[in-house]
Scaffold this motif. Structure first.
Motif, PDB file in Angstrom:
ATOM      1  N   PHE A   1     -11.303   8.986   9.691  1.00  0.00           N
ATOM      2  CA  PHE A   1     -10.810   9.866   8.638  1.00  0.00           C
ATOM      3  C   PHE A   1     -11.472  11.228   8.807  1.00  0.00           C
TER       4      PHE A   1
ATOM      5  N   VAL B   1       1.613   8.252   5.994  1.00  0.00           N
ATOM      6  CA  VAL B   1       0.552   7.265   6.010  1.00  0.00           C
ATOM      7  C   VAL B   1       1.199   6.158   6.774  1.00  0.00           C
TER       8      VAL B   1
ATOM      9  N   LYS C   1      -2.685  11.902  -5.095  1.00  0.00           N
ATOM     10  CA  LYS C   1      -2.761  12.604  -3.826  1.00  0.00           C
ATOM     11  C   LYS C   1      -3.012  14.056  -4.138  1.00  0.00           C
TER      12      LYS C   1
ATOM     13  N   SER D   1       2.934   4.205   0.775  1.00  0.00           N
ATOM     14  CA  SER D   1       3.267   4.913   2.004  1.00  0.00           C
ATOM     15  C   SER D   1       4.474   5.732   1.675  1.00  0.00           C
TER      16      SER D   1
ATOM     17  N   VAL E   1      -7.495  10.022   9.507  1.00  0.00           N
ATOM     18  CA  VAL E   1      -6.872  10.514   8.284  1.00  0.00           C
ATOM     19  C   VAL E   1      -7.538  11.833   7.996  1.00  0.00           C
TER      20      VAL E   1
ATOM     21  N   ASN F   1     -10.260   6.727  -1.133  1.00  0.00           N
ATOM     22  CA  ASN F   1      -8.895   6.933  -1.623  1.00  0.00           C
ATOM     23  C   ASN F   1      -7.858   6.294  -0.717  1.00  0.00           C
ATOM     24  N   HIS F   2      -8.274   5.976   0.509  1.00  0.00           N
ATOM     25  CA  HIS F   2      -7.342   5.320   1.424  1.00  0.00           C
ATOM     26  C   HIS F   2      -7.852   3.944   1.795  1.00  0.00           C
TER      27      HIS F   2
ATOM     28  N   THR G   1     -12.613  10.423   0.816  1.00  0.00           N
ATOM     29  CA  THR G   1     -11.331  10.285   1.524  1.00  0.00           C
ATOM     30  C   THR G   1     -11.095   8.831   1.897  1.00  0.00           C
TER      31      THR G   1
ATOM     32  N   LYS H   1      -6.132  -1.336  -2.886  1.00  0.00           N
ATOM     33  CA  LYS H   1      -6.068  -0.079  -3.629  1.00  0.00           C
ATOM     34  C   LYS H   1      -7.195  -0.041  -4.643  1.00  0.00           C
TER      35      LYS H   1
ATOM     36  N   SER I   1       0.853  -1.175   0.000  1.00  0.00           N
ATOM     37  CA  SER I   1       0.000   0.000   0.000  1.00  0.00           C
ATOM     38  C   SER I   1       0.885   1.219   0.000  1.00  0.00           C
TER      39      SER I   1
ATOM     40  N   GLU J   1      -5.933   1.070   3.464  1.00  0.00           N
ATOM     41  CA  GLU J   1      -5.498   1.054   4.865  1.00  0.00           C
ATOM     42  C   GLU J   1      -6.525   0.389   5.765  1.00  0.00           C
TER      43      GLU J   1
END
Length: 2028
Positions: free
Chosen positions: A1674, A1305, A1401, A1276, A1291, A1700-1701, A1697, A1711, A1274, A1704
């Motif tokens: 987040f 991250v 990003k 980072s 986040v 997009n993460h 948000t 992803k 992922s 995690e």
């Protein structure tokens, strides 16, 4: 082999506790002991050091031992030193002593050392000692056994011969020796002593395995009892002892076979061409193909942007020697060829060796070949790429390039070549040649002889040299076999040259056509060195040996290609004495020849001894076995002939020169020059005058082995051959090569071991790698010591000396680096270091290749019926003898298995794979005077049989045959278990394989298993009574090899060859015990080769058991056939076959796709059969394939017994059959899954602290749809955890991510809770920054903020491309930095900026600078210096541009659904099986999951577990589903031209199932980089229509349109993937504008759905912009603006948000596919494997049962905007004066100014003329008006115009906006004179000077440093600019200045306020105030006269008038004076 051995036992009476280390030095070569840790007063070292020495031990040499206190951190502290003189050792050979050390003050201290020294000399005169008595093995003091040099690859690892001079590391495990007490641990590089001693039969010891096992357990945790050595062939045939050398597995010569190549060249533009007002054309020439660009008129900097493609089908080295030549020609047209401006040359090999095989946007420097003094003639900017089959070229992204205008920084030159190349002369001196073959038939000769009466040599040779595209020839020497030329050929070329090889060819001059006799290539890289201490290319004088076809002359020589240097020569042709030298020219010298024509001139003769003293060499060969002789040869008698040069060649060796009278030796014509025979000293000649060479074995009839092969019945009597020959003694060259080759071989073997360890996941690869590096550094230092004694011999050339120096430097530094890297090898860096060490290997191989030949290679020919049938070529260096072991050739004095092959082209393809014969051959080559040892390497136990005629006195005569009186009888057991991934030899795509095992003269076959590529024979073949000759002990060390050939049985005709492999058996002598560790043997993998390609692997084990006196009864018993069905076939016994366990294999049957017709009938009712290890399962039948190709029952399973060891798992076979009527089944296609490892299911590990703890397959693919680790880590950017009390992970997203600072991250485990903050900057600080910056830069206008209205999708796209380029640059920089530091640990952090990590990003401008700063600046909310560095990019939302397919980024979207290609038909025999695509007949979609039974309960107990689905839980149903597919095509790049004019007219065709969309009417004319900007909607039904094809076609006015290329996308896998590839997720949510949300589902809905599917808690939206999902929190903005600017509350930003993460999120995170554009290669089925261009596109998919999506986004190409550029020329100044006045001769100029926009020369505009300017000042007040269309985003002007009168339609060109202004001198009766010009790039040009004074040449010279302005920003500028031209010396000079005003207006503004051209209405300019003199005299003569009178000559006229008056008065005076006088005198 001489050696000094020192056994360091103990050091006693040390002070204190500590770690000690000892250093033992002899002759400058130090060895270090291991560290004795934590010892008190006694340190037990107990180590042995060995120095092999080349010269005798001198009595006064010293041995030094130093003892240190060892410290890890500080430098070691010396305790004391012990020195001794070795006199006693030299005399007695053995010494034991204990003595005290002395400290640095030379005083004795208490500490003492105990050592034992032995010295062994060559002849054994000094005390002889055997291996056994020396090394007392210490008890195992728990020292860890360091397995560095010996891999633990197999349980049966014998000591693989540790290198000389290596201490035995650690303590030695105890050994048990059959019969004799304790024994040495590892054989220390088997020490050979004098011959008699050798016969004692020292058998190598067997490792005491229990002991080793115990340690191995400690080391590896536990070694699987089932461990298998996955030994590749290199490991299999690795030597144990030194009587045999490795056979070479690859049979077919690889070079010489033609391959496809495509060279694409783009000529972008040219600059700074020398010449006035030219019309340039660029000619691109490769070999003989020429192509031209179009002509550009009157410009010195033409812009072409034209693309050329050349296709070739030639062998690689022919391709790489071709020259690419770019030349610029001035004013070429149909009638005249034009004049050459300059050329640039480079060979294709140079381009191919570049990274990515290409130069991209580089500037080629042009030079004039006819005038080398001239310097640079201009530059061409071009791209050159060379694509071979299977290469794919990554095109750097084509966005607006700005930095490439820096010409000097982007020259078209490889790394390390200076920009300023100098001219140099290359001198190739050709002296003479020897040993040429006949090149004419003897009939002609006899006719001539009858007429002329003398016998002539039948060859007329001359030499031709080719270099850098030029040819030079020597004169022809008529009829001479030994021509003497003494000529030199001189090439003039830039140095360093960009052409790597010189081709030197001896040719025979003939009236009809000249043919090549032999070819030699001189590689300039090998005869020069470009380092600081390097040297220019130099070579020789040295002999070059040439090889080619056989020497018989035939009119049509079938192997003529071999003489041209294609393929491996099969016979010696001639040798040529030549030398090469280079001299750099000083081009300023006056007397220099300025042309580069090739010159030929004579040179003086060189002395005989220049190439070395001639010496007599002796070559001995013995044929121990000749088997596997091809049956086709028939049963005629067979003999073998060995030749070296022309010596020994009896049929067609030498044609007698008529000139020299030679004494003829009996039996053969010794062909060497007269002097040779006289040179050999007299006594020698007497003694051996009767020694006649025997080069041929006696003929013998072959005997049948089996249906394919014969063998010769040599049995106990082995024929021998020997040849005396005379050559220059240049052995040193070969010795140095041999040393390096041996180091390289050892390194390669070690690296293979390390790779095997990594591949089989054994423990401790890093240890083995350290051992390899240690060996390498020892080898290097050894090389340096040995090469040092290479004293100045006669015949050493400059190259010998320089090469030796550079080799020693290289080896020395390599040794140092190896030591250094060794210290850095850690568990996690093994792979990176392995790559580095592989570079060493290449370098070693390069260094070892000696460019100057000495002794020619040895050829072994099999003759039948006096015809040459098959041959083997053995390099002479491999069998060359030296007294120093390292220098000896690797096969000298060893038995080598040699495979003979067919000569020339016959050897290509299938004919080349069948072995013609296999020889066990012993060869020895050395100086005649060293020949006493030539038999020493043969297996012992023979008697020599001398030739009959040899007199009794001649003891030294070599034997003609050897008779073995010792023979051993063995039984060979071949345990043939299985093979996998075999070559498909039948049309069904399967084979019916069986294996044939050859050993010695025996052969046996396994049974035939039908229809499989992975046969499990499970069969034991027993060979009884195999007789081997020689001593038992030697055979035990070194058995002959076993050859296994695998065939495909055909019902009719001969079995077809599939492949072959070699193996060595494990041997048990009759006195040894059959038991662990060596027995029973273990199964190993052997790579099967077919020619040079791999064709599968064989899993087998071989054991050779000696039959003693007791007969077979003593052997381990064989079990009888257990299986009644298999008849008398013996299975592999239990101890050898693998241990099995019960596995369950679950199969997911999804569906079948794209099945092709079988036998013209369509597949209608297919079924899939899965089989593994004899068990299997069938899918349900698909009832109607057309209607629904999916299976109705998804999951089935079966149980099977598989080996515990995963590496042994048999392949799983997938077969598709079609069920026809009447119960017939037809095989459609099959697929073998070779490795099941990736489908093994491992239970989730509860304790694991990875977030993705769900069950995962071994390579990170998921079985459970909701389980999951992703294929890539992922993203980072830098990991730093915040300590925060156990809260939730946060986040944080900011409202307006203007400049996003991605800080951290954090990866956390699933159980902990923490906060992740992702900071965004605040808008305000950002704005202030910008303002400051503007003020600083002082020219930036305030309107830099992009206006929302002008932003469109393209803004987003271009911004994203910039980011992509930046990321790539950052990666490159990080990589470069890492390389500089060579510390890969650091590299791991620095290069963490992977593309994936920078995904989406927000806008990522400053990430790079942010990376380095930690959280220091985080508090400020902005990295203060971060944004200072670069102009801030405008805030534009971005998408992600992938420069590859999306599939490659997401593991083909095979997260749970895999695609298996089904094959049918015979495999192609092309090199890379390139034709496999044609064999694909369909695809099976499904998946597998295997696990050991029983399975733990936890899984099945989970909520909602559906037992029917097994491991495949929560998988979507596979019913048909309707989908709307929306395809966006952005643009295509680098298309392959399809029309004659080198262009194409592309349009798009999209196919999906039955529907096809053709966009033919919107084709784009004559474009290879078309921008399409289109979207297409197609409705489709999965699964029937799931393969999307996007093709680009070329539109043609007549005829059918051609396919340029196409790309295929499997939509189904994307649709069902958990990466959610249906519609990319954008980085920001907005409801209007260019970034509008495309998906019908809003982010919050998507998030809710994902949470529900993944069974995770959430999402919970909280106050203050927080959302909680699982245990992560987040944060983000919560407001959104609609079109009217009203703000509303929304949760969408928060949801986005999280999406997009999503990677995690624990357990289910992965992803998600972002909003993107992917770049896909276009391929054309007619040209497989070669890219035809690329297409940028993306696909959105929307299920029809969901709400309909909005309209497609508009991505149509931006329309260029219409502008008008108004240029007012006010004045000029200081224009140079060209004309001389007719009347007065004054300098003046008639000035006018001309201007145009680049690309629109035809619309050029001129001012009026300012006549008669005397000062260079001109006044014009003249306006030019240039309308143009401009694309803001790409910074290009768009011009549409017809290319010619005949063009069908207009072509669109994009050209950079450049304004050209020129100043001219007008002439009425002749052509106007060009005075100077300036070109302004409207986007960035220097600001004009305020006054004419301040305007200077520097404005152009230092363009890069000065601030530039853009007319598009400024709109209006006024100032002075310089005009420049180039003078004769190519220097820029100032030729004038112009005051101009540029005003840019849009088309609308232009309409509102129009202006007139020149000085016309509207808005007229006033007339210039010119002086009265500016007019033309012949138009107004009166005015001219008045002007002449009044202005210029007024005073002159007055003066003349006065003078005239004076004269008249004087005249009158003189006239009237006499009369007056007379009057006076006469008194009148």
């Amino acid at each position: 082999m001489m050696a000094l051995m020192v056994h360091l036992k103990t050091v006693a009476h040390l002070r204190g506790r500590g770690d000690r280390i000892a250093k033992v030095t002899f002759r400058g070569l130090p060895f270090y002991s291991r560290v004795a840790e934590n010892c008190d007063d006694v340190a037990h070292f107990n180590e042995t050091f060995r120095w092999p020495i080349a010269s005798r031990l001198d009595g006064n040499e010293m041995l030094e031992i130093q003892v240190y206190n060892y410290s890890k951190v500080f430098s070691n502290r010396l305790v004391g030193t012990f020195c001794m003189v070795l006199q006693k050792v030299a005399e007695e050979g053995h010494l034991e002593l204990t003595d005290t050390l002395i400290d640095d003050n030379n005083t004795s201290i208490k500490t003492n050392v105990t050592i034992e020294i032995r010295y062994q000399s060559m002849d054994g005169t000094v005390g002889v000692w055997s291996d056994g008595e020396f090394l007392d093995v210490p008890d195992d003091r728990d020292g860890m056994f360091a397995f560095e040099t010996d891999s633990l690859l197999s349980g049966q690892s014998h000591g693989s011969g540790t290198s000389p001079g290596r201490s035995l590391q650690g303590s030695i495990p105890t050994f048990r020796k059959a019969g004799k007490g304790v024994f040495s641990a590892m054989k220390l590089g088997k020490i050979k002593i004098s011959k008699d001693d050798h016969k004692k039969g020292d058998e190598p010891a067997i490792l005491d395995m229990e002991d080793l096992d115990r340690k191995a357990m400690r080391l590896a945790g536990s070694l699987d009892p089932d461990t298998i050595s996955l030994a590749s062939v290199t490991a299999v045939t690795t030597n144990v002892s030194n009587k045999r050398s490795k056979p070479d597995i690859k049979m077919e010569p690889s070079s010489g076979r033609p391959v496809d190549y495509q060279i694409s060249i783009t000529v972008v533009e040219a600059r700074q061409l020398i010449g006035l007002n030219m019309d340039p054309v660029v000619c691109v020439e490769i070999g003989d193909d020429k192509k031209y660009t179009s002509m550009k008129e009157s410009t010195n900097c033409p812009y072409y942007n034209e693309y050329f493609v050349f296709d070739f089908h030639v062998p690689p080295h022919v391709m790489f020697d071709k020259i690419i030549k770019l030349s610029v020609i001035h004013s070429k047209n149909l009638l005249r060829s034009g004049t050459l401006v300059g050329t640039f040359k480079m060979d294709v090999g140079t381009v191919y060796s570049q990274p990515e095989h290409q130069f991209y946007h580089k500037w080629a420097i042009l030079s004039d070949p006819d005038d080398i003094t001239a310097g640079c003639k201009g530059y061409i900017k071009c791209d050159i790429a060379v694509v071979g089959k299977g290469d794919n070229i990554k095109t750097p992204h084509k966005a607006n390039e700005t930095d490439e205008d820096d010409i000097e920084g982007n020259l078209l030159l490889p790394e390390g070549i200076p920009a300023e190349r100098q001219w140099a002369r290359f001198y190739v001196k050709i002296y003479r040649a020897e040993g040429l073959p006949k090149m004419n038939t003897s009939i002609m000769a006899n006719v001539k002889k009858a007429f002329i009466g003398e016998n002539r040599d039948l060859v007329d040779p001359y030499v031709q040299v080719q270099f850098a595209g030029q040819k030079g020839k020597t004169s022809v020497q008529k009829s001479s076999y030994e021509p003497i030329w003494n000529e030199q050929i001189i090439f003039t070329e830039l140095f360093p040259p960009l052409c790597k090889r010189m081709k030197v060819q001896i040719r025979d001059s003939d009236k009809v056509n000249d043919v090549a006799i032999g070819t030699h290539f001189v590689d300039l890289r090998k005869i020069s060195n470009d380092g600081d201490k390097g040297f220019l290319p130099t070579m020789g004088p040295a002999w070059a040996n040439m090889y080619g076809s056989t020497r018989q002359y035939t009119l049509m020589d079938e192997h003529q290609d071999l003489n041209e240097g294609l393929g491996e020569g099969v016979s010696f042709r001639a040798r040529l004495l030549l030398s090469v030298a280079v001299e750099i020219l000083d081009t300023t010298a006056p007397e220099i020849m300025s042309s580069t024509e090739v010159q030929v001139e004579g040179v003086s003769n060189i002395s005989e001894s220049a190439t070395g003293k001639i010496d007599e060499f002796f070559l001995f060969g013995s044929f121990l076995e000749a088997t596997m002789i091809d049956r086709k040869i028939g049963d005629k008698t067979i003999s073998f002939e060995i030749t070296i040069g022309n010596y020994g060649n009896q049929i067609d060796g030498v044609s007698k020169p008529s000139s020299a009278k030679k004494k003829k030796k009996d039996g053969e014509n010794e062909e060497e020059e007269n002097e040779l025979i006289q040179n050999s000293s007299e006594d020698e000649a007497d003694e051996e005058s009767d020694l006649v060479s025997v080069s041929c074995t006696p003929p013998m009839k072959p005997v049948i082995t089996d249906r394919n092969y014969f063998h010769l019945p040599y049995f106990a009597k082995k024929p021998c051959v020997y040849i005396r020959s005379w050559w220059q003694d240049q052995r040193r060259r070969l010795y140095n090569s041999n040393m390096m080759d041996k180091i390289a071989d050892k390194l390669e073997e070690g690296l293979n071991d390390v790779q095997e360890i990594i591949k089989t996941e054994k423990a401790f690869p890093e240890r083995r790698l350290r051992g390899v590096l240690e060996d390498l550094s020892i080898g290097c230092s050894r090389f340096v010591t040995l090469a040092n004694k290479d004293v100045n011999q006669a015949g050493r050339t400059k190259l010998d000396r320089e090469r030796l120096k550079s080799c020693m430097r290289e080896m020395d530094s390599m040794g140092q680096q190896a030591k250094q890297i060794r210290t850095q090898v850690k568990k996690n860096t093994v792979r990176d270091k392995l790559k580095l060490v592989q570079n060493f290997l290449q370098k070693l191989r390069f260094l070892a290749d000696e460019p100057q030949h000495s002794i020619p290679d040895v050829f072994v020919w099999m003759m039948s019926n006096n015809k040459r049938i098959a041959y083997a070529r053995i390099p002479s260096k491999d069998i060359l003898y030296s007294i120093v072991d390292e220098e000896t050739g690797k096969d000298c004095g060893k038995v080598k298995a040699v495979f003979l092959k067919l000569p020339g082209k016959k050897g290509f393809g299938p004919a080349g794979w069948t072995v013609q014969a296999k020889l066990e051959l012993y060869l020895w080559l050395g100086l005649n005077k060293q020949r006493k040892d030539f038999l020493s390497g043969l297996p012992n136990g023979f008697e020599e049989i001398k030739a009959a005629q040899a007199g009794p006195g001649l003891q030294s005569v070599p034997p003609v045959s050897l008779v073995y009186n010792m023979k051993q009888v063995f039984q060979l057991r071949a345990h043939m278990y299985q093979a996998r991934s075999l070559f498909a030899a039948d049309s069904s795509g399967l084979s019916d394989p069986f294996a044939r095992v050859f050993f010695s003269t025996h052969s046996q076959v396994t049974e035939v298993l039908s229809e499989t590529l992975c046969p499990t024979w499970d069969q034991l073949l027993v060979f009884d009574d195999v007789e081997l000759f020689g001593e038992a002990s030697e055979l035990r060390d070194d058995p002959p090899i076993i050859v296994v050939e695998i065939y495909d049985q055909d019902t009719v005709g001969k079995a077809e060859f599939i492949g072959r492999t070699f193996a060595k058996p494990t041997i048990k002598m009759c006195d040894e015990h059959y038991g662990p560790p060596r027995f029973p043997p273990q199964l190993e993998y052997y790579q099967v080769y077919r020619g040079n390609c791999t064709a599968g692997e064989l899993l087998a084990a071989f054991e050779l058991l000696q039959i003693g006196q007791g007969g077979r009864a003593d052997l381990p018993p064989l079990e009888g056939p257990t299986d009644s069905e298999r008849g008398p076939i013996l299975p592999v016994p239990l101890g050898i076959r693998p241990v099995l366990s019960r596995y369950r294999i679950e199969v997911l049957f999804w569906g079948l796709r794209d099945l092709k017709r079988i036998n013209l009938a369509q597949v209608d009712r297919p079924r899939v059969d899965i089989e593994c290890a004899g068990r299997g399962v069938q899918s349900v039948l698909i009832q109607n394939y057309k209607k629904n190709p999916n299976f109705s029952i998804l999951v089935k399973w079966f149980e099977v017994d598989l080996p515990e060891n995963e590496l042994l798992h048999p392949p799983l076979n997938i077969r598709v059959v079609d069920c026809r009527a009447f119960g017939r089944y037809i095989l459609v296609g099959s697929h073998a899954v070779t490795s099941l490892r990736r489908f093994i299911y491992s239970t989730p590990d509860k304790t694991s602290n990875n977030w993705a703890t769900a069950a995962k397959l071994m390579n990170g693919y998921m079985v459970l749809a909701n389980g999951g680790s992703q294929p890539r880590s992922s993203p980072s950017l830098s990991s730093r955890t915040f300590s925060r009390p156990a809260g939730d992970i946060t986040v944080n997203m900011d409202s307006e991510p203007s400049l996003r600072k991605m800080d951290t991250v954090v990866k956390l485990d699933a159980t902990s809770d923490a906060v992740v903050k992702v900071d965004m900057t605040e808008e305000e600080s950002d704005k202030e920054k910008k303002k400051k910056k503007k003020k600083k830069k002082g020219g930036m206008d305030e309107d830099d903020e992009p206006d929302e209205r002008v932003l469109d999708w393209w803004s987003k796209y271009f911004a994203s491309i910039e980011t992509l380029k930046e990321t790539l640059r950052a990666q490159e920089m990080a990589q470069a930095e890492a390389e500089e530091r060579e510390d890969l640990e650091i590299a791991a952090e620095a290069a963490d900026i992977k593309i994936d990590d920078l995904l989406l990003k927000g806008s990522k401008t400053n990430q790079k600078s942010k990376e380095k700063k930690g959280s220091k600046d985080k508090k400020k909310g902005l990295a203060a210096d971060g944004s200072e560095k670069r102009p801030v990019k405008a805030k534009v939302d971005e998408l992600l541009v992938y420069n590859k397919e999306l599939e490659s980024e997401y593991g083909n979207f095979e997260d749970w659904l895999h695609t298996f290609n089904l094959y049918r038909g015979k495999a192609g025999d092309d090199d890379e099986h390139a034709l496999d695509d044609d064999r694909i007949v369909g695809r099976f979609k499904g998946s597998l999951c295997m696990y050991k039974l029983p399975l733990s309960e936890e899984i099945t107990r989970e909520a909602g577990f559906d037992p029917n689905m097994g491991m495949f839980q929560s998988i979507p149903h596979n019913d048909p589903i309707n989908v709307l597919v929306r395809v966006y095509v952005v643009r295509a790049t680098d298309l392959h031209p399809a029309d004659i004019n080198g262009k194409a007219d592309p349009y798009i065709v999209i196919k999906l199932g039955k529907s096809e969309v053709k966009d033919k009417e919107n084709y784009i004319s004559k474009q290879l980089n078309p921008v399409f900007g289109k979207s297409f909607d197609i409705e489709a039904t999965f699964p029937m229509e799931s393969m999307l094809t996007v093709s680009v076609y070329d539109w043609d006015l007549v005829g059918t349109d051609d396919l340029i290329g196409e790309t295929k996308i499997d939509l189904e896998n994307r649709f069902y993937s958990k990466y959610r590839a249906t519609c990319g997720i954008s980085s920001n949510y907005s409801v209007h504008g260019y970034n509008v949300w495309r998906d019908p589902m809003k982010p919050s809905q998507i998030l809710a759905k994902l949470c529900k599917e993944g069974k995770i808690d959430g999402p919970h939206y909280g106050p203050g912009g927080k959302v909680k999902v699982a245990n992560r929190i987040f944060t983000g903005p919560i407001e959104i603006e609609d079109e009217n600017g009203l703000k509303k509350q929304t949760e969408e930003h928060l949801a986005l948000t999280v999406l997009n993460h999503w990677e995690e999120i624990p357990r289910v995170g992965c992803k998600l596919v972002p909003e993107h554009v992917e770049t896909r290669p276009l391929l054309n089925p007619d040209k497989p494997g070669i890219e035809q261009g690329r297409i940028e596109m993306w696909v959105d998919m929307f299920p029809m049962d969901m709400p309909a999506p909005g309209p497609a986004i508009d991505i149509s190409p931006r329309k260029p905007k219409r502008y008008e550029l108004r240029v007012i020329i006010w004045n000029t100044d200081e224009v140079i004066l060209e004309d001389d006045d007719y009347f007065t001769g004054e300098k003046s100029s008639d000035i006018f100014v001309r201007g145009w926009l680049k690309g629109q020369q035809e619309d050029k505009q001129d001012t009026d003329v300012h006549y008669h300017s005397l000062t260079g000042e001109g006044n014009f007040n003249w306006r030019f008006v240039f309308p143009f269309d401009y694309l803001m985003a790409e910074e290009k002007i768009v011009i549409s115009k017809k290319e010619s009168m005949f063009s069908w339609d207009e072509t669109e060109y994009k050209i950079p906006p450049r304004l050209t202004l020129q100043v001219w001198d007008a002439d009425h009766f002749s052509a106007d004179d060009f005075l100077g010009a300036i070109e302004l790039d409207l986007n960035r040009f220097p600001r004009g000077a305020k006054t004419a004074k301040q305007c200077s040449l520097d404005m152009i010279r230092n363009e890069h440093e000065l601030p530039t302005i853009s007319i598009f920003k400024q709109k209006r500028v006024k100032g002075w600019w310089p005009f420049v031209a180039r003078d004769e010396n190519d220097e820029m000079e100032l030729t004038g200045k112009v005051e101009a005003e540029l005003h840019l207006v849009t088309a609308e503004e232009a309409e509102k306020s129009p202006v007139g051209l020149g000085r016309n209405e509207p808005d007229p300019l006033e007339k210039p105030n010119r002086p009265d003199t500016t007019f033309l005299w012949f138009l107004s003569p009166l005015k001219a006269i008045r002007y002449l009178v009044c202005n210029r000559y007024k005073w002159l006229i007055i003066k003349i008038v006065l003078a005239l008056l004076l004269l008249i008065m004087l005249g009158l005076f003189l006239y009237s004076m006499p009369g007056y006088l007379v009057k006076k005198l006469l008194g009148a």
